[in-house]
Motif scaffolding. Structure first.
Motif, short mmCIF file in Angstrom:
data_model
loop_
_atom_site.label_atom_id
_atom_site.label_comp_id
_atom_site.label_asym_id
_atom_site.label_seq_id
_atom_site.Cartn_x
_atom_site.Cartn_y
_atom_site.Cartn_z
N LEU A 32 -6.21 -3.31 -1.34
CA LEU A 32 -5.97 -3.19 -2.74
C LEU A 32 -5.00 -4.07 -3.19
O LEU A 32 -5.13 -4.44 -4.46
N GLY A 33 -3.92 -4.53 -2.41
CA GLY A 33 -2.92 -5.20 -2.96
C GLY A 33 -1.72 -5.17 -2.14
O GLY A 33 -1.48 -4.37 -1.32
N THR A 34 -0.84 -6.20 -2.25
CA THR A 34 0.38 -6.44 -1.63
C THR A 34 1.61 -6.23 -2.65
O THR A 34 1.34 -6.36 -3.91
N LEU A 35 2.81 -6.07 -2.33
CA LEU A 35 3.75 -5.73 -3.10
C LEU A 35 5.33 -6.08 -2.36
O LEU A 35 5.40 -5.51 -1.34
N ALA A 45 1.75 -3.09 1.74
CA ALA A 45 0.36 -3.41 1.44
C ALA A 45 -0.51 -2.12 1.27
O ALA A 45 0.09 -1.02 2.15
N GLN A 55 -4.93 6.58 -0.02
CA GLN A 55 -4.50 5.04 0.45
C GLN A 55 -3.58 4.97 1.72
O GLN A 55 -3.07 6.01 1.92
N GLU A 57 -0.57 2.92 3.15
CA GLU A 57 0.55 1.73 2.73
C GLU A 57 1.12 1.37 4.18
O GLU A 57 1.53 2.10 4.88
N ASN A 106 6.22 -3.28 -10.22
CA ASN A 106 5.11 -3.11 -10.86
C ASN A 106 5.01 -1.83 -11.72
O ASN A 106 4.04 -1.53 -12.43
#
Length: 129
Positions: A32-35, A45, A55, A57, A106
């Protein structure tokens, strides 16, 4: 104010890219995304199965060594008003592990607290979008 759903389970990993490949290519999850975390050296992630809300993580850089059985770091619960939930839990005598709520780059916000046996739990308010 309300606790809404199980948000994610945080698992510490030694190599984020390798773990992303395993969970996507082998286990069929979607990335779904990384940060990059506010703390230098920590990368995150987020993955899930299609159509699911809970989710996984993945957390790289939190610990230098992991035990052989892996490390579940925390269980996160989505909230709609993090300040109100912190106040409510403090009134119930819940012990918080953080001094203050953290806001990620974010816009998502979180704070950790302890369960009755010392398990790490997180209140998580997603970024408003």
């Amino acid at each position: 104010m309300a606790m809404i759903k199980l948000e994610h389970t945080g698992v510490m990993v030694s190599n984020l890219d390798r773990s992303i490949a395993f969970y996507t290519d082998v286990l069929g999850m979607e990335l779904l995304g990384t940060l990059d975390h506010n703390t230098p050296g920590i990368r995150l992630a987020f993955l899930s199965y299609p159509g699911q809300t809970a989710q996984l993580e993945l957390i790289e850089g939190y610990a230098d060594e992991l035990p052989d059985e892996g490390q579940v770091h925390h269980l996160a619960i989505t909230v709609d008003d993090i300040e109100a939930e912190v106040d409510r839990l403090r009134a119930e005598g819940v012990r918080f592990l953080d001094e203050a709520i953290t806001t990620l780059r974010n816009g998502a916000r979180y704070i950790f607290f302890s369960g009755p046996d010392g398990e790490r739990l997180e209140l998580f308010q997603p970024a408003r979008g």
